[in-house]
Motif scaffolding. Structure first.
Motif: not given
Length: 100
Positions: A72-77
């Protein structure tokens, strides 16, 4: 999910085990991309991915799993969107190739 839960921390990511399924949050995009490609190439017929965007938080979540390992990977960029698009195109190219 039910079952025993165990959190394990490693160098650049941590994962949670639920009844034998290892769910890993990868912190850097480069590591997620490499690990996801490795996971896919191990058994292409079992791997699936999902992508979810949460508008309220401005968060994009990617998940790739083969029912044993879950990356899993999360980003706000916002700049990561181009990287995600390139990765998904590459993954689709692998899936559509002649190899099974």
């Amino acid at each position: 999910m039910c079952g025993a839960r165990e959190i394990v921390r490693e160098h650049s990511f941590h994962y949670t085990k639920y009844s034998g399924i290892k769910m890993t949050y990868v912190k850097s995009w480069e590591e997620f991309e490499k690990a996801a490609e490795r996971l896919y190439l191990q058994d292409p017929m079992k791997v699936r991915y999902s992508m979810k965007y949460t508008h309220n938080k401005g968060c994009l979540s990617l998940k790739l799993t083969d029912d044993v390992d879950c990356l899993q990977y999360k980003t706000e960029i916002v700049q990561d969107l181009k990287k995600v698009e390139k990765f998904i195109n590459n993954l689709m190219r692998h899936m559509a190739s002649k190899e099974q």
